[in-house]
Design a protein around this motif. Structure first.
Motif, mmCIF file in Angstrom:
data_model
loop_
_atom_site.group_PDB
_atom_site.id
_atom_site.type_symbol
_atom_site.label_atom_id
_atom_site.label_comp_id
_atom_site.label_asym_id
_atom_site.label_seq_id
_atom_site.Cartn_x
_atom_site.Cartn_y
_atom_site.Cartn_z
ATOM 1 N N THR A 261 -0.922 11.490 -9.921
ATOM 2 C CA THR A 261 -1.018 12.803 -10.276
ATOM 3 C C THR A 261 -2.177 13.353 -9.506
ATOM 4 O O THR A 261 -2.286 14.515 -9.702
ATOM 5 N N GLY A 262 -3.038 12.538 -9.129
ATOM 6 C CA GLY A 262 -4.364 12.997 -8.498
ATOM 7 C C GLY A 262 -5.536 12.940 -9.551
ATOM 8 O O GLY A 262 -6.691 13.182 -9.290
ATOM 9 N N ALA A 263 -5.234 12.851 -10.599
ATOM 10 C CA ALA A 263 -6.095 12.311 -11.840
ATOM 11 C C ALA A 263 -6.937 10.924 -11.610
ATOM 12 O O ALA A 263 -6.457 10.073 -10.970
ATOM 13 N N ASP A 264 -8.142 10.733 -12.094
ATOM 14 C CA ASP A 264 -8.825 9.583 -12.302
ATOM 15 C C ASP A 264 -8.784 8.944 -13.596
ATOM 16 O O ASP A 264 -9.128 9.263 -14.712
ATOM 17 N N PRO A 265 -8.134 7.702 -13.405
ATOM 18 C CA PRO A 265 -7.915 6.938 -14.676
ATOM 19 C C PRO A 265 -9.255 6.019 -14.954
ATOM 20 O O PRO A 265 -9.267 5.434 -16.169
ATOM 21 N N THR A 266 -10.238 6.066 -14.453
ATOM 22 C CA THR A 266 -11.430 5.494 -14.535
ATOM 23 C C THR A 266 -12.304 5.715 -15.853
ATOM 24 O O THR A 266 -12.384 7.134 -16.240
ATOM 25 N N GLY A 267 -12.549 4.820 -16.673
ATOM 26 C CA GLY A 267 -12.976 5.273 -18.006
ATOM 27 C C GLY A 267 -12.010 5.740 -19.005
ATOM 28 O O GLY A 267 -12.546 5.855 -20.016
ATOM 29 N N TYR A 274 -4.096 5.059 -23.703
ATOM 30 C CA TYR A 274 -3.591 6.184 -23.230
ATOM 31 C C TYR A 274 -4.304 7.446 -23.567
ATOM 32 O O TYR A 274 -5.022 7.400 -24.844
ATOM 33 N N TYR A 275 -4.314 8.150 -22.755
ATOM 34 C CA TYR A 275 -5.003 9.460 -23.094
ATOM 35 C C TYR A 275 -3.897 10.547 -22.793
ATOM 36 O O TYR A 275 -3.191 10.722 -22.275
#
Length: 286
Positions: A261-267, A274-275
């Motif tokens: 999606t272009g979001a950053d899963p880091t952290g 899941y967030y």
């Protein structure tokens, strides 16, 4: 009040949930004990984060004016309501930890479903807030919604699959009183089809408050809401944890979907949970 039960099944929306662990065996039991026992090791927590958000949103919605000439308060529809957990937290002086403790202790294990139901009626009645509002629940799980209705968490319960069939006449009538729709765990299991089915019968100014996994797109639902005059907003920097992953495969799938999606899963997802994002929809003038 209970409406007809419509055909089971997850519907077309489930394609968006591929890769996510299924907990189908705990979603439709006579009571929520298995639900809380199974989810406790994964620190399922999104209803607790939603509690304060829903209370504030409801207060803001009611400041817009009473829904009817008789001055009745706004009716809330909890979508994918399951055992009425959001209703328990919204209308009672309880936390999600309280519910985990209540349903996983040894005393609860020794009770029959009927004995637990009797205990729960007293449990919730003793903790009912004076500002409690009327809540309607919609979910495909007939036993779960029946439990929530029987113990007093829901005022009306409808076990209907709106992905597949239109609302029953009873639900359609009930929707005329709804001013706020809440959802914490259902987006992806339900799609714009369910929202289209609901909004076709909404008669009051409607707000929607939805917590949505970052792995699941919300654009199509937002488009349906826009077609009914609702503007959807979200703060991309404000995330709410939902639960721990059940294993490496689920985590890998989530990280891949979020990155796509272009979001950053880091952290966030890359760290093991899941967030969700909160999407709020209101009439354009609100």
């Amino acid at each position: 009040m209970r409406a007809r039960r419509t055909p089971d099944g997850t519907g077309p929306a489930m394609a968006e949930m591929a890769g996510k662990t299924r907990f189908d065996d705990i979603y439709d039991r006579p009571d929520p004990r298995a639900y809380f026992r199974r989810l406790a090791p994964f620190a399922y927590e999104i209803p607790q984060h939603a509690q304060g958000v829903f209370r504030r949103t409801l207060a803001e919605r009611e400041q817009e004016g009473p829904p009817g000439a008789d001055g009745e308060r706004v009716t809330v529809l909890d979508l994918c309501c399951s055992y009425g957990i959001n209703a328990a937290l919204l209308n009672h002086d309880l936390t999600l930890d309280d519910l985990y403790a209540h349903y996983t202790d040894e005393a609860a294990d020794r009770l029959t479903p009927g004995e637990l139901l009797d205990r729960d009626k007293e449990f919730y009645a003793a903790r009912r807030r004076p500002d409690a509002v009327r809540i309607i629940g919609v979910d495909t799980a007939a036993q779960a919604t029946a439990y929530a209705l029987a113990v007093g968490l829901l005022d009306e319960a409808y076990a209907e699959n709106l992905e597949r069939v239109p609302p029953s006449p009873e639900l359609a009538r009930a929707l005329g009183r709804v001013g706020l729709i809440t959802v914490t765990g259902g987006i992806g299991y339900v799609s714009h089809r369910t929202f289209d089915a609901l909004l076709a019968h909404i008669r009051l100014p409607l707000w929607v408050s939805a917590f949505v996994l970052r792995t699941v797109p919300y654009d199509r639902i937002a488009e349906s809401l826009a077609a009914h005059g609702l503007t959807t907003t979200t703060d991309p920097d404000r995330l709410y944890p939902q639960r721990l992953f059940t294993g490496p495969a689920e985590q890998h799938d989530a990280v891949t979907r979020v990155a796509a999606t272009g979001a950053d899963p880091t952290g966030f997802e890359a760290a093991g949970r899941y967030y969700t994002r909160l999407y709020t929809s209101r009439p354009a003038a609100a």
